[in-house]
Write a protein that holds these residues in place. Sequence first.
Motif, PDB file in Angstrom:
ATOM      1  N   UNK A   1     127.514  96.331  22.172  1.00  0.00           N
ATOM      2  CA  UNK A   1     128.710  96.185  21.342  1.00  0.00           C
ATOM      3  C   UNK A   1     129.969  96.720  22.014  1.00  0.00           C
ATOM      4  N   UNK A   2     129.881  97.863  22.678  1.00  0.00           N
ATOM      5  CA  UNK A   2     131.079  98.446  23.292  1.00  0.00           C
ATOM      6  C   UNK A   2     131.495  97.630  24.514  1.00  0.00           C
ATOM      7  N   UNK A   3     132.766  97.741  24.859  1.00  0.00           N
ATOM      8  CA  UNK A   3     133.291  97.047  26.027  1.00  0.00           C
ATOM      9  C   UNK A   3     132.766  97.691  27.300  1.00  0.00           C
ATOM     10  N   UNK A   4     132.228  96.928  28.254  1.00  0.00           N
ATOM     11  CA  UNK A   4     131.790  97.504  29.526  1.00  0.00           C
ATOM     12  C   UNK A   4     132.952  98.237  30.196  1.00  0.00           C
TER      13      UNK A   4
ATOM     14  N   UNK B   1     132.117 107.932  17.036  1.00  0.00           N
ATOM     15  CA  UNK B   1     132.025 108.577  18.347  1.00  0.00           C
ATOM     16  C   UNK B   1     131.732 107.584  19.454  1.00  0.00           C
ATOM     17  N   UNK B   2     130.833 106.641  19.196  1.00  0.00           N
ATOM     18  CA  UNK B   2     130.517 105.610  20.191  1.00  0.00           C
ATOM     19  C   UNK B   2     131.745 104.787  20.538  1.00  0.00           C
TER      20      UNK B   2
ATOM     21  N   UNK C   1     120.536 100.582  22.539  1.00  0.00           N
ATOM     22  CA  UNK C   1     120.833  99.172  22.843  1.00  0.00           C
ATOM     23  C   UNK C   1     121.931  98.581  21.962  1.00  0.00           C
ATOM     24  N   UNK C   2     121.948  98.942  20.689  1.00  0.00           N
ATOM     25  CA  UNK C   2     122.938  98.391  19.772  1.00  0.00           C
ATOM     26  C   UNK C   2     124.352  98.829  20.155  1.00  0.00           C
TER      27      UNK C   2
ATOM     28  N   UNK D   1     129.818  97.692  15.096  1.00  0.00           N
ATOM     29  CA  UNK D   1     128.638  98.562  15.124  1.00  0.00           C
ATOM     30  C   UNK D   1     128.095  98.803  13.726  1.00  0.00           C
ATOM     31  N   UNK D   2     128.985  99.100  12.789  1.00  0.00           N
ATOM     32  CA  UNK D   2     128.552  99.373  11.417  1.00  0.00           C
ATOM     33  C   UNK D   2     127.875  98.148  10.813  1.00  0.00           C
ATOM     34  N   UNK D   3     128.428  96.971  11.038  1.00  0.00           N
ATOM     35  CA  UNK D   3     127.830  95.747  10.515  1.00  0.00           C
ATOM     36  C   UNK D   3     126.440  95.524  11.103  1.00  0.00           C
ATOM     37  N   UNK D   4     126.287  95.806  12.394  1.00  0.00           N
ATOM     38  CA  UNK D   4     124.991  95.629  13.048  1.00  0.00           C
ATOM     39  C   UNK D   4     123.980  96.665  12.565  1.00  0.00           C
TER      40      UNK D   4
END
Length: 234
Positions: free
Chosen positions: A207-210, A164-165, A202-203, A23-26
């Motif tokens: 990125x997170x696992x469904x 948190x995400x 959206x980002x 996430x941070x990289x994106x």
Amino acid sequence: MTGKDSVILHGMWASPYSTRVELALKVKGIPYEYVEEDFKNKTPELLKYNPVHKKIPVLVHNGKPIAESLVILQYIEEVWKDGPQLLPDDPHEKALVRFWVHFINTKYTEIMTTVITTEGEVQEKALSQVYELMKLLDEGIKTFFPDGNPTFEAKNLGLLDIVGSSVFCAFSAVEELIGVKIIDPEKTPVLFSWITALREQPIVMETITPPEKLVSLILRPWRQGFINPHPSQS
């Protein structure tokens, strides 16, 4: 970042620690190569780059490895200064963000493991502790959203949002698994709104696992291994 930079992330699809680095990289707009690691068959590169803990995530920047997710996030913030900031400029606000990031990173792993791998009275006691932690965090999140309405329309995701995400956006998987509501909109309204707003980004969702994948492939087998372990063969 210059054209000569090489950024490689060793991670694992179900790991929140790996997710937060992605996430941070994106958010920063940093191109990177992703290497999926298998916990049962770790690559020689992972063992080479993280010989102390032998764990993901590991970020390799121009051949130099950085381990531990929060250390990596700090490194990303310090090295790539041109992209969106993950931390505020104000020293006090920055300290508050770091405090609550540390809170999230240290308070939930052990107690949620107990929630997932137990049942009955032990699980109920663990859930009570989780609810108390949620109330404390709800008060903390109010500091960043005084109007009680978390929104990201006017700002980028920051360090606290990223961490948190990585932790809470998958809590719906745990709720599905054990059949209990953990993040309650009535008991912790600001926390609930914050997590809901994060899930709408959206980002974050890409990125997170469904949750359904997390339940079927990781959480349910893990829980069953504790609740109904196979009898050892004689």
